[in-house]
Scaffold this active site. Sequence first.
Site, mmCIF file in Angstrom:
data_model
loop_
_atom_site.group_PDB
_atom_site.id
_atom_site.type_symbol
_atom_site.label_atom_id
_atom_site.label_comp_id
_atom_site.label_asym_id
_atom_site.label_seq_id
_atom_site.Cartn_x
_atom_site.Cartn_y
_atom_site.Cartn_z
ATOM 1 N N CYS A 142 43.186 41.026 42.253
ATOM 2 C CA CYS A 142 42.060 41.568 42.819
ATOM 3 C C CYS A 142 42.992 41.806 44.173
ATOM 4 C CB CYS A 142 40.802 40.604 43.008
ATOM 5 S SG CYS A 142 39.395 41.559 43.756
ATOM 6 N N HIS A 235 39.044 40.383 37.535
ATOM 7 C CA HIS A 235 38.890 39.056 37.627
ATOM 8 C C HIS A 235 39.141 38.156 36.187
ATOM 9 C CE1 HIS A 235 39.136 38.166 41.657
ATOM 10 N NE2 HIS A 235 37.833 38.794 42.121
ATOM 11 N N GLU A 237 40.451 35.789 35.473
ATOM 12 C CA GLU A 237 40.963 34.402 35.678
ATOM 13 C C GLU A 237 38.730 33.599 36.145
ATOM 14 O OE1 GLU A 237 40.230 35.883 40.159
ATOM 15 O OE2 GLU A 237 41.806 36.461 37.994
#
Length: 344
Positions: A142, A235, A237
Amino acid sequence: MPIKIPEGLPARAILDSERIFALEKADAEQQRVRPLRLVILNLMPKKIETETQLLRLISKSPLQVDVDFMKTSTHEATHVSRDHLLKFYENLDAFEDNYYDGLVVTGAPVEHMPFEDVDYWDEFRRILDWAGTHVFSTMYLCWGAMGALYHRYGVRKHVLDQKIFGVFPQRLQDEYCFITNGFDEIALQPHSRLADVDMHDIRANEDLQVLTWGEESGPGLVATRDFSEVFALGHWEYGKWTLAEEYERDMSRGLTNVPFPVNYFPHDDPSQEPLFAWRAHANLLWRNWLNWVYQTTPYDLREVPQLRAEKRLGTDRRYRRSPAGPRGDDFHTFDGCGYGVIER
Protein backbone atom coordinates in the site's frame (compact mmCIF):
# COMPACT_ATOMS: atom_id res chain seq x y z
CA MET A 1 8.85 -25.59 7.70
CA PRO A 2 8.19 -23.11 10.52
CA ILE A 3 8.89 -19.44 10.92
CA LYS A 4 11.41 -18.40 13.55
CA ILE A 5 10.25 -15.50 15.71
CA PRO A 6 11.65 -13.62 18.71
CA GLU A 7 10.94 -15.24 22.05
CA GLY A 8 7.86 -13.80 23.77
CA LEU A 9 6.34 -12.15 20.67
CA PRO A 10 2.58 -11.63 21.38
CA ALA A 11 1.63 -12.96 17.93
CA ARG A 12 2.88 -16.39 19.04
CA ALA A 13 -0.27 -17.15 21.06
CA ILE A 14 -2.53 -16.31 18.12
CA LEU A 15 -0.43 -18.36 15.70
CA ASP A 16 -0.51 -21.31 18.10
CA SER A 17 -4.31 -21.09 18.33
CA GLU A 18 -4.48 -21.28 14.52
CA ARG A 19 -2.17 -24.34 14.51
CA ILE A 20 0.56 -22.40 12.70
CA PHE A 21 4.02 -23.85 13.28
CA ALA A 22 6.32 -21.18 14.76
CA LEU A 23 9.63 -21.87 16.44
CA GLU A 24 11.35 -19.59 18.89
CA LYS A 25 15.04 -18.94 18.37
CA ALA A 26 16.51 -21.64 20.61
CA ASP A 27 14.51 -24.45 18.98
CA ALA A 28 15.04 -23.22 15.41
CA GLU A 29 18.81 -23.08 15.81
CA GLN A 30 18.89 -26.85 16.33
CA GLN A 31 17.75 -27.40 12.72
CA ARG A 32 20.58 -27.79 10.19
CA VAL A 33 19.22 -25.58 7.40
CA ARG A 34 20.02 -22.18 5.99
CA PRO A 35 16.79 -20.26 6.76
CA LEU A 36 15.67 -17.27 4.76
CA ARG A 37 16.42 -14.00 6.53
CA LEU A 38 13.55 -11.52 6.47
CA VAL A 39 13.16 -8.09 8.05
CA ILE A 40 9.82 -6.28 8.36
CA LEU A 41 9.64 -2.48 8.43
CA ASN A 42 6.34 -2.05 10.26
CA LEU A 43 4.87 1.42 9.68
CA MET A 44 1.30 0.56 10.70
CA PRO A 45 -0.08 2.06 13.93
CA LYS A 46 -1.36 -1.30 15.23
CA LYS A 47 1.99 -3.06 15.29
CA ILE A 48 0.90 -6.33 16.89
CA GLU A 49 -2.07 -6.79 14.56
CA THR A 50 0.13 -6.21 11.51
CA GLU A 51 2.82 -8.54 12.85
CA THR A 52 0.24 -11.29 13.21
CA GLN A 53 -1.21 -10.77 9.74
CA LEU A 54 2.20 -10.92 8.07
CA LEU A 55 3.54 -13.83 10.10
CA ARG A 56 0.36 -15.75 9.33
CA LEU A 57 1.13 -15.47 5.60
CA ILE A 58 4.86 -16.07 5.89
CA SER A 59 4.21 -19.23 7.92
CA LYS A 60 2.31 -20.86 5.03
CA SER A 61 5.56 -21.31 3.12
CA PRO A 62 7.35 -24.68 3.51
CA LEU A 63 10.56 -22.75 4.22
CA GLN A 64 12.10 -21.79 7.54
CA VAL A 65 12.24 -18.01 7.80
CA ASP A 66 14.06 -15.89 10.38
CA VAL A 67 12.14 -12.67 11.02
CA ASP A 68 13.42 -9.37 12.43
CA PHE A 69 11.40 -6.19 12.97
CA MET A 70 12.44 -2.65 12.06
CA LYS A 71 10.90 0.68 13.06
CA THR A 72 11.59 4.30 12.24
CA SER A 73 13.34 6.53 14.74
CA THR A 74 11.79 9.78 13.48
CA HIS A 75 8.20 8.84 14.30
CA GLU A 76 6.93 7.77 17.71
CA ALA A 77 4.29 5.03 17.64
CA THR A 78 1.28 5.68 19.89
CA HIS A 79 -0.79 2.49 19.44
CA VAL A 80 1.70 0.06 20.97
CA SER A 81 3.60 -0.04 24.22
CA ARG A 82 7.12 1.28 24.42
CA ASP A 83 8.16 -2.01 26.02
CA HIS A 84 6.99 -3.93 22.93
CA LEU A 85 9.03 -1.69 20.63
CA LEU A 86 12.12 -1.91 22.82
CA LYS A 87 11.90 -5.69 23.05
CA PHE A 88 11.18 -6.60 19.43
CA TYR A 89 12.14 -3.64 17.19
CA GLU A 90 15.35 -1.90 16.13
CA ASN A 91 16.09 1.16 14.01
CA LEU A 92 18.03 1.03 10.76
CA ASP A 93 21.29 1.71 12.59
CA ALA A 94 21.14 -1.79 14.08
CA PHE A 95 20.68 -3.40 10.64
CA GLU A 96 23.06 -1.42 8.44
CA ASP A 97 25.75 -4.14 8.39
CA ASN A 98 23.25 -6.98 7.92
CA TYR A 99 22.18 -8.65 4.67
CA TYR A 100 18.73 -10.13 4.10
CA ASP A 101 16.98 -12.32 1.59
CA GLY A 102 13.81 -10.26 1.90
CA LEU A 103 12.41 -7.01 3.25
CA VAL A 104 8.71 -6.29 3.84
CA VAL A 105 7.62 -2.64 4.01
CA THR A 106 4.08 -2.17 5.30
CA GLY A 107 1.60 0.54 4.50
CA ALA A 108 0.82 3.55 6.69
CA PRO A 109 -2.30 5.76 7.01
CA VAL A 110 -0.57 8.77 5.44
CA GLU A 111 -1.39 8.33 1.75
CA HIS A 112 -3.36 11.61 1.71
CA MET A 113 -0.22 13.58 2.60
CA PRO A 114 2.55 14.68 0.22
CA PHE A 115 5.46 12.31 0.65
CA GLU A 116 7.75 15.10 1.76
CA ASP A 117 5.35 16.06 4.58
CA VAL A 118 5.52 12.62 6.24
CA ASP A 119 7.74 13.03 9.30
CA TYR A 120 9.79 9.91 8.55
CA TRP A 121 10.07 10.39 4.76
CA ASP A 122 13.82 11.05 4.76
CA GLU A 123 14.41 8.02 6.97
CA PHE A 124 12.11 5.94 4.75
CA ARG A 125 14.23 6.86 1.72
CA ARG A 126 17.42 5.98 3.59
CA ILE A 127 16.00 2.55 4.46
CA LEU A 128 15.10 1.94 0.80
CA ASP A 129 18.57 2.99 -0.30
CA TRP A 130 20.08 0.60 2.25
CA ALA A 131 17.81 -2.20 0.97
CA GLY A 132 19.03 -1.53 -2.56
CA THR A 133 22.44 -2.95 -1.58
CA HIS A 134 21.64 -5.21 1.38
CA VAL A 135 18.38 -7.01 0.47
CA PHE A 136 17.77 -9.49 -2.34
CA SER A 137 14.05 -8.76 -2.82
CA THR A 138 11.56 -6.37 -1.20
CA MET A 139 7.78 -6.61 -0.87
CA TYR A 140 6.08 -3.21 -0.43
CA LEU A 141 2.47 -2.85 0.74
CA CYS A 142 0.00 0.00 0.00
CA TRP A 143 1.60 3.33 1.06
CA GLY A 144 4.96 1.59 1.31
CA ALA A 145 4.52 0.60 -2.35
CA MET A 146 3.49 4.13 -3.34
CA GLY A 147 6.45 5.65 -1.55
CA ALA A 148 8.91 3.19 -3.06
CA LEU A 149 7.53 3.63 -6.59
CA TYR A 150 7.90 7.39 -6.20
CA HIS A 151 11.36 7.37 -4.64
CA ARG A 152 12.93 4.72 -6.84
CA TYR A 153 11.07 5.14 -10.15
CA GLY A 154 9.45 8.58 -10.10
CA VAL A 155 5.90 7.18 -10.22
CA ARG A 156 3.59 9.92 -9.04
CA LYS A 157 0.83 9.54 -6.47
CA HIS A 158 -2.61 11.14 -6.92
CA VAL A 159 -4.82 11.91 -3.93
CA LEU A 160 -8.45 10.84 -4.47
CA ASP A 161 -11.64 12.64 -3.51
CA GLN A 162 -13.08 9.39 -2.19
CA LYS A 163 -11.35 6.43 -0.61
CA ILE A 164 -10.96 3.21 -2.62
CA PHE A 165 -12.49 0.96 -0.01
CA GLY A 166 -13.63 -2.63 -0.15
CA VAL A 167 -12.81 -5.83 -2.00
CA PHE A 168 -12.20 -5.40 -5.72
CA PRO A 169 -11.65 -7.82 -8.63
CA GLN A 170 -8.13 -7.79 -10.05
CA ARG A 171 -7.50 -9.21 -13.52
CA LEU A 172 -4.41 -11.36 -13.98
CA GLN A 173 -2.06 -9.86 -16.58
CA ASP A 174 0.50 -12.65 -17.04
CA GLU A 175 -0.54 -16.25 -16.58
CA TYR A 176 3.04 -17.54 -16.37
CA CYS A 177 4.61 -14.93 -14.09
CA PHE A 178 6.46 -16.59 -11.19
CA ILE A 179 4.98 -14.24 -8.57
CA THR A 180 1.37 -14.82 -9.66
CA ASN A 181 1.78 -18.43 -10.75
CA GLY A 182 -1.43 -20.30 -9.92
CA PHE A 183 -3.61 -17.17 -9.67
CA ASP A 184 -7.12 -17.36 -11.05
CA GLU A 185 -7.84 -15.04 -13.96
CA ILE A 186 -9.68 -12.84 -11.48
CA ALA A 187 -8.45 -12.42 -7.90
CA LEU A 188 -10.21 -10.41 -5.19
CA GLN A 189 -8.04 -7.89 -3.35
CA PRO A 190 -8.91 -5.62 -0.40
CA HIS A 191 -8.16 -1.92 -0.88
CA SER A 192 -8.23 0.87 1.67
CA ARG A 193 -6.54 4.01 0.38
CA LEU A 194 -7.08 7.66 -0.44
CA ALA A 195 -4.52 7.77 -3.23
CA ASP A 196 -3.60 6.03 -6.45
CA VAL A 197 -0.44 5.73 -8.52
CA ASP A 198 0.00 7.16 -12.01
CA MET A 199 -0.52 4.34 -14.51
CA HIS A 200 1.17 6.31 -17.30
CA ASP A 201 4.35 6.58 -15.23
CA ILE A 202 4.34 2.80 -14.68
CA ARG A 203 3.78 2.01 -18.35
CA ALA A 204 6.56 4.41 -19.36
CA ASN A 205 9.15 2.61 -17.22
CA GLU A 206 10.54 -0.51 -18.89
CA ASP A 207 11.79 -1.84 -15.55
CA LEU A 208 8.23 -2.17 -14.20
CA GLN A 209 5.47 -4.63 -15.06
CA VAL A 210 1.83 -4.73 -13.98
CA LEU A 211 0.86 -8.18 -12.73
CA THR A 212 -2.78 -7.56 -11.74
CA TRP A 213 -5.13 -4.70 -12.60
CA GLY A 214 -8.74 -3.76 -11.86
CA GLU A 215 -11.18 -1.41 -13.55
CA GLU A 216 -12.18 0.26 -10.28
CA SER A 217 -9.03 -0.17 -8.22
CA GLY A 218 -6.32 0.20 -10.86
CA PRO A 219 -3.02 -1.70 -10.55
CA GLY A 220 -3.07 -4.07 -7.59
CA LEU A 221 0.30 -5.75 -8.03
CA VAL A 222 3.36 -4.31 -9.77
CA ALA A 223 6.91 -5.69 -9.89
CA THR A 224 10.28 -5.01 -11.38
CA ARG A 225 11.22 -7.27 -14.26
CA ASP A 226 13.70 -9.13 -12.06
CA PHE A 227 11.33 -9.31 -9.04
CA SER A 228 13.85 -7.56 -6.82
CA GLU A 229 10.93 -5.32 -5.85
CA VAL A 230 7.24 -6.25 -5.62
CA PHE A 231 4.60 -3.57 -5.01
CA ALA A 232 1.18 -4.59 -3.65
CA LEU A 233 -1.14 -1.56 -3.81
CA GLY A 234 -3.89 -3.40 -1.98
CA HIS A 235 -4.00 -5.36 1.26
CA TRP A 236 -3.94 -9.09 0.64
CA GLU A 237 -2.47 -9.40 4.14
CA TYR A 238 -5.65 -8.05 5.76
CA GLY A 239 -7.63 -10.30 8.06
CA LYS A 240 -11.33 -11.02 7.71
CA TRP A 241 -12.48 -8.17 9.96
CA THR A 242 -9.88 -5.50 9.20
CA LEU A 243 -12.01 -3.52 6.73
CA ALA A 244 -14.98 -3.61 9.12
CA GLU A 245 -12.83 -2.21 11.91
CA GLU A 246 -11.47 0.51 9.64
CA TYR A 247 -14.97 1.45 8.49
CA GLU A 248 -16.22 1.71 12.06
CA ARG A 249 -13.19 3.84 12.96
CA ASP A 250 -13.67 6.20 10.01
CA MET A 251 -17.39 6.60 10.67
CA SER A 252 -16.72 7.41 14.32
CA ARG A 253 -14.43 10.19 13.11
CA GLY A 254 -17.17 11.63 10.93
CA LEU A 255 -15.22 11.21 7.68
CA THR A 256 -17.31 11.93 4.60
CA ASN A 257 -14.89 10.64 1.95
CA VAL A 258 -15.11 7.00 3.01
CA PRO A 259 -17.77 4.96 1.18
CA PHE A 260 -19.43 1.80 2.42
CA PRO A 261 -16.97 -1.06 1.73
CA VAL A 262 -17.59 -2.57 -1.71
CA ASN A 263 -18.13 -6.33 -2.10
CA TYR A 264 -17.39 -7.02 1.55
CA PHE A 265 -20.57 -7.55 3.58
CA PRO A 266 -23.03 -9.97 1.91
CA HIS A 267 -25.92 -7.97 0.46
CA ASP A 268 -24.22 -4.80 1.80
CA ASP A 269 -25.59 -5.69 5.22
CA PRO A 270 -23.05 -4.81 7.97
CA SER A 271 -24.94 -7.02 10.42
CA GLN A 272 -23.79 -10.05 8.43
CA GLU A 273 -20.35 -11.60 8.76
CA PRO A 274 -17.95 -10.45 5.99
CA LEU A 275 -16.93 -13.00 3.39
CA PHE A 276 -13.18 -13.78 3.58
CA ALA A 277 -12.79 -14.04 -0.20
CA TRP A 278 -9.11 -13.13 -0.76
CA ARG A 279 -7.29 -15.52 1.60
CA ALA A 280 -6.24 -18.11 -1.02
CA HIS A 281 -4.61 -15.53 -3.32
CA ALA A 282 -2.94 -13.86 -0.34
CA ASN A 283 -1.34 -17.15 0.70
CA LEU A 284 -0.36 -17.95 -2.88
CA LEU A 285 1.27 -14.55 -3.46
CA TRP A 286 3.43 -14.79 -0.36
CA ARG A 287 4.30 -18.42 -0.96
CA ASN A 288 5.31 -17.64 -4.55
CA TRP A 289 7.43 -14.67 -3.50
CA LEU A 290 9.23 -16.56 -0.74
CA ASN A 291 9.75 -19.52 -3.05
CA TRP A 292 11.22 -17.28 -5.76
CA VAL A 293 13.55 -15.68 -3.21
CA TYR A 294 14.60 -19.11 -1.92
CA GLN A 295 15.28 -20.43 -5.42
CA THR A 296 17.36 -17.44 -6.53
CA THR A 297 18.98 -15.79 -3.51
CA PRO A 298 22.70 -16.46 -3.03
CA TYR A 299 23.72 -18.78 -0.21
CA ASP A 300 26.19 -16.12 0.91
CA LEU A 301 24.14 -12.96 1.34
CA ARG A 302 27.29 -10.86 1.08
CA GLU A 303 26.99 -11.41 -2.69
CA VAL A 304 23.76 -9.36 -2.79
CA PRO A 305 25.37 -5.94 -3.43
CA GLN A 306 27.29 -7.20 -6.47
CA LEU A 307 24.33 -9.12 -7.91
CA ARG A 308 22.05 -6.12 -7.59
CA ALA A 309 24.64 -3.70 -8.97
CA GLU A 310 25.17 -5.93 -12.01
CA LYS A 311 21.42 -6.63 -12.35
CA ARG A 312 22.10 -10.37 -12.32
CA LEU A 313 19.17 -11.53 -10.24
CA GLY A 314 17.24 -14.66 -11.12
CA THR A 315 17.86 -18.38 -11.50
CA ASP A 316 20.61 -17.81 -14.08
CA ARG A 317 22.91 -14.99 -13.04
CA ARG A 318 25.10 -15.16 -16.13
CA TYR A 319 22.97 -12.64 -17.98
CA ARG A 320 20.35 -9.99 -17.37
CA ARG A 321 16.86 -10.87 -18.49
CA SER A 322 15.57 -8.44 -21.10
CA PRO A 323 12.26 -6.77 -20.16
CA ALA A 324 9.28 -8.33 -21.86
CA GLY A 325 7.18 -6.17 -24.16
CA PRO A 326 3.82 -4.71 -23.07
CA ARG A 327 0.69 -6.80 -23.38
CA GLY A 328 -1.10 -6.61 -26.68
CA ASP A 329 -4.37 -5.64 -24.99
CA ASP A 330 -2.78 -2.75 -23.05
CA PHE A 331 -3.99 -4.12 -19.70
CA HIS A 332 -7.64 -4.25 -20.79
CA THR A 333 -9.73 -6.64 -18.73
CA PHE A 334 -11.41 -9.84 -19.79
CA ASP A 335 -14.85 -9.68 -21.38
CA GLY A 336 -17.72 -9.51 -18.92
CA CYS A 337 -17.75 -8.41 -15.33
CA GLY A 338 -18.95 -9.50 -11.93
CA TYR A 339 -17.12 -12.84 -11.83
CA GLY A 340 -16.12 -13.63 -8.27
CA VAL A 341 -17.88 -10.56 -6.87
CA ILE A 342 -20.42 -10.80 -4.07
CA GLU A 343 -23.88 -9.96 -5.38
CA ARG A 344 -25.38 -6.92 -3.71
